[in-house]
Design a protein around this motif. Sequence first.
Motif, short mmCIF file in Angstrom:
data_model
loop_
_atom_site.label_atom_id
_atom_site.label_comp_id
_atom_site.label_asym_id
_atom_site.label_seq_id
_atom_site.Cartn_x
_atom_site.Cartn_y
_atom_site.Cartn_z
N CYS A 149 3.56 2.25 9.86
CA CYS A 149 3.14 3.49 9.20
C CYS A 149 1.65 3.62 9.48
N LYS A 150 1.27 4.62 10.23
CA LYS A 150 -0.10 4.71 10.73
C LYS A 150 -1.04 5.53 9.85
N LYS A 151 -0.50 6.24 8.85
CA LYS A 151 -1.34 7.10 8.02
C LYS A 151 -1.07 6.84 6.54
N LEU A 152 -2.13 6.69 5.78
CA LEU A 152 -1.97 6.52 4.34
C LEU A 152 -1.29 7.73 3.70
N SER A 153 -1.48 8.89 4.27
CA SER A 153 -0.87 10.09 3.72
C SER A 153 0.65 10.08 3.81
N GLU A 154 1.17 9.18 4.65
CA GLU A 154 2.63 9.04 4.79
C GLU A 154 3.14 7.75 4.16
N ALA A 155 2.24 6.97 3.56
CA ALA A 155 2.58 5.62 3.10
C ALA A 155 3.21 5.62 1.71
N LEU A 156 4.13 4.72 1.52
CA LEU A 156 4.74 4.44 0.23
C LEU A 156 4.02 3.22 -0.34
N MET A 157 3.36 3.39 -1.48
CA MET A 157 2.51 2.34 -2.05
C MET A 157 3.11 1.76 -3.31
N SER A 158 2.87 0.47 -3.53
CA SER A 158 3.28 -0.17 -4.77
C SER A 158 2.08 -0.84 -5.41
N SER A 159 2.16 -1.01 -6.72
CA SER A 159 1.16 -1.76 -7.48
C SER A 159 1.87 -2.39 -8.67
N SER A 160 1.56 -3.65 -8.93
CA SER A 160 2.29 -4.37 -9.97
C SER A 160 2.03 -3.81 -11.36
N LEU A 236 -6.51 -14.67 2.04
CA LEU A 236 -6.19 -15.22 0.73
C LEU A 236 -5.89 -16.71 0.85
N THR A 237 -6.58 -17.50 0.04
CA THR A 237 -6.36 -18.94 0.00
C THR A 237 -6.16 -19.36 -1.45
N ILE A 238 -6.02 -20.64 -1.65
CA ILE A 238 -5.85 -21.17 -3.00
C ILE A 238 -7.11 -20.96 -3.84
N HIS A 239 -8.22 -20.59 -3.17
CA HIS A 239 -9.51 -20.43 -3.85
C HIS A 239 -9.94 -18.97 -3.97
N SER A 240 -9.08 -18.01 -3.65
CA SER A 240 -9.46 -16.60 -3.66
C SER A 240 -9.53 -16.04 -5.07
N GLY A 241 -9.93 -14.76 -5.16
CA GLY A 241 -10.15 -14.12 -6.45
C GLY A 241 -8.96 -13.40 -7.00
N THR A 242 -9.16 -12.13 -7.44
CA THR A 242 -8.11 -11.43 -8.19
C THR A 242 -7.66 -10.12 -7.56
N THR A 243 -7.98 -9.91 -6.28
CA THR A 243 -7.57 -8.67 -5.62
C THR A 243 -6.69 -8.95 -4.42
N VAL A 244 -5.77 -8.04 -4.15
CA VAL A 244 -4.85 -8.17 -3.02
C VAL A 244 -4.61 -6.82 -2.36
N ILE A 245 -4.64 -6.82 -1.03
CA ILE A 245 -4.15 -5.71 -0.21
C ILE A 245 -3.11 -6.27 0.73
N ALA A 246 -1.93 -5.69 0.75
CA ALA A 246 -0.91 -6.03 1.74
C ALA A 246 -0.46 -4.74 2.40
N ALA A 247 -0.34 -4.78 3.72
CA ALA A 247 0.09 -3.58 4.45
C ALA A 247 1.04 -3.98 5.56
N GLY A 248 1.90 -3.04 5.94
CA GLY A 248 2.90 -3.32 6.94
C GLY A 248 2.36 -3.46 8.34
N ASP A 249 1.20 -2.86 8.62
CA ASP A 249 0.59 -3.05 9.94
C ASP A 249 -0.93 -3.01 9.82
N ALA A 250 -1.59 -3.40 10.89
CA ALA A 250 -3.05 -3.56 10.88
C ALA A 250 -3.77 -2.23 10.67
#
Length: 264
Positions: A149-160, A236-250
């Motif tokens: 998915c190359k555009k955020l305007s077309e992206a399906l987003m989730s948040s916990s 992200l490692t065992i020592h990281s903080g409290t934020t996360v970004i995950a995306a299907g492609d670069a």
Amino acid sequence: MEDYTEFIDVAQKAADISRITLNLHRENYLYGHFDFETKEDASPVTEIDRKVEQQIREVIQEMCPTHGILGEEYGTDSKDREFVWVIDPIDGTKQFIAGIPVYGTLIALCHHGVPVLGVIDIPAVKERWLGIKGQQTTLNGRKVSTRACKKLSEALMSSSNTEPVLPEHRLGYEKMIETTKWRVYGSACYAYACLASGKLDVSIDSGGMREVDYCALVPIIEGAGGVITDWAGDPLTIHSGTTVIAAGDADLHAQTLAILSQYL
């Protein structure tokens, strides 16, 4: 490259035991309710959280006695060892208490602090994602991958969860809501698993995340072809903080990072 496949049986056995316990509890309380406690950080915990973590710890201690363990409920045992297992017995405890079956068990193995093996097990629907560094991610034994998915305007987003978003991150979070096509909330680790299977495009969280929540996600997202970092773009490692970004492609990750990194 290191070969971590020798530890698959450990993770699978631990996840099997967790699934049995959680599904038995769900069956027993299908028509009733049960008590829970509130921890110092205001998050809920049940006796089943503690029971499952203890069961997983026993498996690891028996099969990998030289490894360290870091768990949501019982803290750290030898976090400085070369290999450390990271456990969240019930990711999505609020959903578990409410009877909404999107909660899961997270099991990760970190090597020198870097996540190299991850399991997301969603017991109620019997779905299990397995990620190993250098290999393609699987769902119930079948290979899966993220979608392009190359555009955020077309992206399906989730948040916990929108509630723990840090004040300094709120503007960036709201910008992502405005920019993406549509959003889903409250699915905890299940949303990240669905991203790895090409059902969602981007997942973001702030404030409520820690190593027990994201270490297992790293090998799964990366092994499916996705990218996962913190809001500064760092791994992200065992020592990281409290934020996360995950995306299907670069490309999508880069667009998300360009927005969120402005609000750190």
